[in-house]
Design an enzyme around this catalytic site. Sequence first.
Site, PDB file in Angstrom:
ATOM      1  CG  ASP A  88      -6.158   5.670  -0.822  1.00 58.80           C
ATOM      2  OD1 ASP A  88      -6.713   6.035  -1.874  1.00 58.80           O
ATOM      3  OD2 ASP A  88      -5.884   6.462   0.105  1.00 58.80           O
ATOM      4  CG  ASP A 133      -1.693   1.287   1.381  1.00 59.73           C
ATOM      5  OD1 ASP A 133      -2.124   1.844   0.347  1.00 59.73           O
ATOM      6  OD2 ASP A 133      -1.868   1.750   2.529  1.00 59.73           O
ATOM      7  N   GLY A 146       1.259   5.059   0.242  1.00 58.64           N
ATOM      8  CA  GLY A 146       0.631   6.305   0.648  1.00 58.64           C
ATOM      9  C   GLY A 146       1.570   7.471   0.408  1.00 58.64           C
ATOM     10  CG  ASN A 147       0.096  11.278  -0.615  1.00 58.05           C
ATOM     11  OD1 ASN A 147       0.508  11.466  -1.741  1.00 58.05           O
ATOM     12  ND2 ASN A 147      -1.193  11.192  -0.327  1.00 58.05           N
ATOM     13  CG  ASN A 150       4.835   6.057   6.580  1.00 49.54           C
ATOM     14  OD1 ASN A 150       6.032   6.307   6.559  1.00 49.54           O
ATOM     15  ND2 ASN A 150       4.047   6.487   7.551  1.00 49.54           N
ATOM     16  CB  ILE A 151       5.649   2.127   1.094  1.00 53.95           C
ATOM     17  CG1 ILE A 151       5.804   3.260   0.074  1.00 53.95           C
ATOM     18  CG2 ILE A 151       5.310   0.818   0.387  1.00 53.95           C
ATOM     19  CD1 ILE A 151       7.004   3.082  -0.848  1.00 53.95           C
ATOM     20  CB  VAL A 152       1.671  -0.452   4.624  1.00 54.21           C
ATOM     21  CG1 VAL A 152       1.478  -1.646   5.550  1.00 54.21           C
ATOM     22  CG2 VAL A 152       1.466   0.844   5.385  1.00 54.21           C
ATOM     23  CB  THR A 155       0.704  28.738  22.919  1.00 51.60           C
ATOM     24  OG1 THR A 155       0.556  30.109  23.288  1.00 51.60           O
ATOM     25  CG2 THR A 155       0.651  28.632  21.399  1.00 51.60           C
TER      26      THR A 155
END
Length: 255
Positions: free
Chosen positions: A109, A6, A8-9, A11-13, A184
């Site tokens: 995805d 998979d 992703g922007n 991480n890669i799983v 803050t």
Amino acid sequence: MILAIDVGNTNIVLGCIEDGKILNEVRIHTDVLSTDAEYAIKLKQILEIYNINPEDFEGAIISSVVPQVTEALIRSVDRISGITPMVVGPGMKTGLNVRIDDPTTLAGDLVVGSVGAISYYGAPIIILDMGTATTMVVVDKNNSYIGGAIMPGVKLSYSALSSGTSLLPDISITAPKKLIGTNTVDSMRSGAVFGSAAMIDGLIDRMEEELGYECSIIANGGIAQAITPYCKHKIELDNDLILKGLWVIYKKNKK
């Protein structure tokens, strides 16, 4: 055993799945500049760590939202295993009836997560994915994907806030001790955690109101575990949802 990937922007799983059981799962950083040879080296090293022989894979499947990385990974998987991976996209059998304006624009995805959700949890269901972006999609009681909502991810939003202002610092996404912050950093954390949880609760309410019935809620993604415990709706966390969906789609398309 198959190799499920998979992209992703952020991480890669990578997952090794046998008979629907996820045996190993690893995350690596998504790098659009890495070549197929570099990805092949990373994959080979990971498999060696887990004592997995690439020849043991019967197939592979990729879901990706980063086209530049997709081609490199296809070639890298072929280099180390001799297998050309399936790539989730238009024309694949998913068992999902997509009812949006242009089904060809639906990201892989979202398809995979929806397939995993209805296969393991049933419909109607709302699938929440909290990563670089926060997405909420709906599969109705007829197993039809009917659309959803896309928002900036929590980390992305607060990184933009700190970089775009002079006095607001970069923060970790953790819940403060109380909702009404007295400094803050705690005020920003309150907005990030409780504000995001309230947004999710509000969208679930509105989605269910539009549908006319209640849905199960499933969440996945790197930031989900920091936010969903503070939602008022019952939300089940399943960070293996994409890998589960990839397994189901692989089986449907295996020749």
